[in-house]
Design a protein around this motif. Structure first.
Motif, PDB file in Angstrom:
ATOM      1  N   GLU A  30       0.846  -1.194   0.000  1.00 69.66           N
ATOM      2  CA  GLU A  30       0.000   0.000   0.000  1.00 69.66           C
ATOM      3  C   GLU A  30       0.891   1.258   0.000  1.00 69.66           C
ATOM      4  O   GLU A  30       2.111   1.130  -0.132  1.00 69.66           O
ATOM      5  N   LYS A  35      -1.906  -1.345  -8.314  1.00 71.56           N
ATOM      6  CA  LYS A  35      -3.256  -1.005  -7.867  1.00 71.56           C
ATOM      7  C   LYS A  35      -3.388   0.486  -8.120  1.00 71.56           C
ATOM      8  O   LYS A  35      -2.712   1.298  -7.472  1.00 71.56           O
ATOM      9  N   ARG A  63      -9.541   1.735  -9.802  1.00 69.61           N
ATOM     10  CA  ARG A  63     -10.815   2.210  -9.259  1.00 69.61           C
ATOM     11  C   ARG A  63     -11.677   2.914 -10.301  1.00 69.61           C
ATOM     12  O   ARG A  63     -12.769   3.387  -9.973  1.00 69.61           O
ATOM     13  N   TYR A 103       0.336  10.328  -1.804  1.00 63.80           N
ATOM     14  CA  TYR A 103      -0.795  11.281  -1.749  1.00 63.80           C
ATOM     15  C   TYR A 103      -0.288  12.691  -1.694  1.00 63.80           C
ATOM     16  O   TYR A 103      -0.499  13.352  -0.695  1.00 63.80           O
ATOM     17  N   ASN A 124      -7.750  -7.158   1.799  1.00 61.30           N
ATOM     18  CA  ASN A 124      -7.107  -5.845   1.758  1.00 61.30           C
ATOM     19  C   ASN A 124      -6.932  -5.336   3.188  1.00 61.30           C
ATOM     20  O   ASN A 124      -7.817  -4.704   3.755  1.00 61.30           O
ATOM     21  N   ASP A 141      -5.184   3.676  -7.796  1.00 62.72           N
ATOM     22  CA  ASP A 141      -6.202   4.201  -6.894  1.00 62.72           C
ATOM     23  C   ASP A 141      -6.637   5.602  -7.317  1.00 62.72           C
ATOM     24  O   ASP A 141      -5.930   6.292  -8.056  1.00 62.72           O
ATOM     25  N   GLU A 142      -7.808   6.012  -6.821  1.00 57.59           N
ATOM     26  CA  GLU A 142      -8.241   7.422  -6.849  1.00 57.59           C
ATOM     27  C   GLU A 142      -8.341   8.038  -8.248  1.00 57.59           C
ATOM     28  O   GLU A 142      -8.193   9.245  -8.387  1.00 57.59           O
ATOM     29  N   ASP A 155     -14.004   1.692  -1.747  1.00 56.90           N
ATOM     30  CA  ASP A 155     -14.003   1.834  -0.291  1.00 56.90           C
ATOM     31  C   ASP A 155     -15.370   1.552   0.323  1.00 56.90           C
ATOM     32  O   ASP A 155     -15.503   1.506   1.534  1.00 56.90           O
TER      33      ASP A 155
END
Ligand code: GAL
Length: 717
Positions: A263, A360, A415, A271, A481, A362-363, A431
């Motif tokens: 992760e 992965k 995602r 981020y 996860n 994300d976002e 999520d």
């Protein structure tokens, strides 16, 4: 002069008038059973060209020619004030499916959706991780709007004054059949741009429509073999030593594991991200990746694409980025090949070349207040709205290509997805954490060429933990996860054995699962299938009328009953997950005889049965003549060249034949025909004894994967 003015005025008015008239569309056949039309002036960026799939011509040819499936005169378009208005006809009995990855309902008829890329937040209003503008009718056709815009769809809700098939007018005062939502004879859509391409897909049934859609987009993904094993994601700040220890614990517990996900904390900053290894937590990334691979465990890296000011690439990427940041990170304009190249150089060097197996991503979906706003601009001129609709697809495409250049398959998480993405090796997750809705999403994923995983993260009780794990093991990606909670499969010791049993059952089913995925590539059939895609599934939606009530329901709505908590995994296996608190559940069986997977007992034929499996099991049923090939309960999916014993189970009374697929499990050679199939036939001989035959077809120089092949006839008692 006066005359000329009048002439111009008449021309202008008639121009306006003509423009406002719905124009029947002219269709051009682009593949057997697939047609295209263009309305107005389409945008440069659209969904299919972003995904870039090439139609699988031979497979489409094999499905055969069909005639145009809709009354052409009733398919209309108008351009008004620079926007496209579309209208397609609907018969009274038609049901509609698709229109994005929704989580609560399957049947779309009667819904209004604004298809907008976003994190799903509990309402089927069109905002979703895959707002795919493609609908499938139970009458055997599908319509795709190839536009990367926020499209509004009135899926059989609106009634025009001049409707050819108007609903009956009832009197609300006295007539119990009065409904707040009268029957509508059209799907109407608003595409907020100057033009668009539209595709129509035909099919003898809804499944064939989906097959044509997937094949037209390049065929479905075939993951590497390891992708179908079990995967575990580490807590976010884990170190290399902790990852190694976790892998060790899996093997001590006898729990299967094929790949581990790291992760955000694997990077120096996240981020926004740097995409560079944090040397405190991972002092020797290359050595670490190699060591894990030697243990049969691959690594997947979390990222979001937004670039940290601390990155060495920052100044290079800045002029290639959008006007707005996400969490203070640059948003590279990935429609520019220069921006792709900068990322590629770094990702290859840091990850792919040292053996990392996937990402992965994300976002890339939402939320509005996090992502770039619709007023943002990008250097390529792509609008913020278009960028939002396609960003996830672009990330899938470019990363897939990087692995492909290396000759290895990848399988990861994303995602955000959209139309045209069937061939990408990515599974959607989010999520939101509602077990039932996760299963509905699996059903809905099957209509629109995407994969979805009902990942397990944490649970309040051992029962919930087990029920969620059981579902995850029958999904496209069996994943725990633990990024936030540090959970492990054995976190609830009271159900450790049952959790292990179901994870090992997934491993045993590997030959079946891999074959099911090969059908996605070869025939376009999705691996997980909503019941509405199953031939012989004749369950009629019953509209339940609710009662009038002055507070809750002043308009007496008809509620549709959807079949959204059971699904098919491939041709033969029906999966009916159990949810916390349930000791029994209804299962609706398609026509034909069905048998219990575990015992071989006959359970029913086209009827509704009640399953009472106890806590240990997830209800599984096999159709008559179903052939399920299985390997022993291994901890890793078969390595290249590995040979394993095979048990071939046959269920029921019907003689049958099926194909068992195999290939090298990691390269792209299968796309050039380098794969083999075992023809498995079960027949009853003259003495009434069952006999099984296994013949290898097209060996293609590949080493056979199975030895000591045994047939097991699961005879009903
Ligand atoms: C979320 C994601 C989670 C986890 C987390 C890490 O956005 O959905 O699965 O990866 O980020 O910060």
């Amino acid at each position: 002069m006066k005359m000329r003015c009048c002439f111009f005025l008449i021309c202008m008015l008639s121009g306006l008038f003509m423009q406002a008239q719905p124009v029947p569309l002219k269709w051009e056949q682009v593949a057997p059973g697939v047609w295209k039309t263009t309305v107005g002036q389409p945008d440069k960026v659209d969904l299919l060209s972003t995904a870039g799939g090439s139609p699988r011509k031979e497979a489409l040819q094999k499905l055969g020619e069909l005639s145009f499936p809709l009354p052409q005169a009733d398919c209309n378009a108008e351009i008004r004030e620079g926007k496209v208005y579309l209208r397609f006809p609907l018969q009274e009995q038609e049901q509609l499916f698709g229109l994005g990855l929704q989580f609560k309902t399957v049947n779309r008829r009667g819904q209004i959706l604004n298809l907008h890329m976003d994190h799903y937040e509990g309402r089927d209003d069109g905002r979703s991780h895959a707002p795919v503008p493609f609908y499938i009718s139970s009458s055997g056709y599908g319509v795709l709007i190839n536009s990367a815009r926020y499209i509004t769809v009135y899926a059989g809700t609106a009634v025009r004054v001049n409707s050819q098939h108007p609903p009956k007018a009832y009197d609300r005062n006295t007539d119990p059949d009065w409904s707040a939502q009268p029957y509508s004879d059209a799907v109407e859509m608003l595409v907020p741009t100057t033009g668009t391409e539209i595709y129509v897909f035909a099919g003898k049934n809804p499944m064939e429509v989906v097959q044509r859609y997937n094949l037209f987009n390049g065929g479905g993904v075939l993951p590497p073999k390891w992708g179908l094993g079990f995967t575990h994601r580490m807590p976010t700040l884990s170190t290399a030593d902790q990852v190694k220890a976790e892998a060790g614990a899996f093997s001590q517990h006898g729990f299967p594991l094929d790949f581990i996900g790291l992760e955000p904390g694997w990077q120096t900053k996240a981020y926004p991200c740097t995409f560079e290894w944090d040397k405190n937590r991972f002092p020797d990334p290359a050595g670490f990746v190699k060591e894990m691979q030697a243990k049969g465990i691959r690594l997947n890296l979390w990222l979001n694409p937004y670039l940290s000011p601390a990155s060495s690439l920052y100044n290079e990427v800045k002029p290639l980025s959008g006007s707005h940041t996400v969490w203070n990170g640059l948003v590279p304009d990935l429609t520019l090949s220069s921006a792709q190249q900068v990322y590629k150089n770094l990702f290859k060097k840091q990850h792919i070349d040292i053996g990392v197996s996937g990402y992965k991503i994300d976002e890339v979906d939402g939320v509005d207040s996090w992502l770039w706003p619709d007023v943002a601009t990008f250097p390529s001129g792509t609008t913020a709205e278009q960028m939002r609709q396609v960003y996830g697809v672009m990330m899938q495409r470019i990363t897939t290509e990087w692995f492909k250049e290396k000759g290895v398959r990848t399988y990861g998480l994303v995602r955000a997805s959209n139309a045209g993405a069937s061939s990408f090796p990515y599974v959607i997750y989010n999520d939101y954490y509602n077990h039932r809705d996760f299963i509905t999403a699996m059903c809905n994923s099957s209509f629109i060429g995407v994969l979805w995983t009902p990942e397990v993260r944490a649970s309040k009780t051992a029962e919930e933990w087990l029920r969620r794990m059981q579902s995850a093991c029958f999904s496209p990606m069996a994943m725990l996860n633990a990024w936030a909670d540090g959970t492990k499969p054995w976190s609830f010791p009271e159900v450790e054995k049952q959790v292990k049993d179901v994870a090992l059952l997934r491993m045993q089913l590997f030959p079946y699962l891999y074959t099911v995925f090969s059908q996605y590539y070869l025939e376009g059939k999705p691996p997980v299938r909503a019941m509405n895609l199953v031939e012989g599934f004749s369950y009629q939606h019953q509209s339940q009328k609710t009662t009038l009530d002055g507070t809750e329901n002043p308009y007496q709505m008809a509620l549709r009953e959807d079949v959204k908590d059971q699904f098919m995994l491939g041709d033969d296996l029906l999966v009916a997950p159990m949810f916390t608190g349930q000791t029994s559940r209804k299962v609706i069986l398609p026509q034909g005889k069905w048998y219990d997977f575990y015992t071989g007992e006959y359970v029913g034929n086209g009827n509704i049965i009640v399953a009472t499996p106890g806590l240990d099991k997830i209800p599984l049923y096999v159709k008559d003549g179903g052939i399920i090939p299985m390997i022993p309960p291994v901890l890793h999916t078969p390595a290249p060249g590995e040979q394993l014993p095979l048990e071939i189970r046959h269920y029921g009374e019907a003689e049958s034949t099926s194909l068992l697929y195999d290939d090298d499990g990691q390269s792209y050679d299968y796309q050039h025909g380098k794969y083999m199939q075992y023809r498995l036939s079960a027949k009853m001989d003259k003495q009434g004894k069952w006999q099984g035959q296994t013949v290898v077809e097209n060996k293609q120089g590949l080493k056979v994967a199975y030895k000591n092949i045994q047939w097991r006839f699961m005879l009903p008692h």
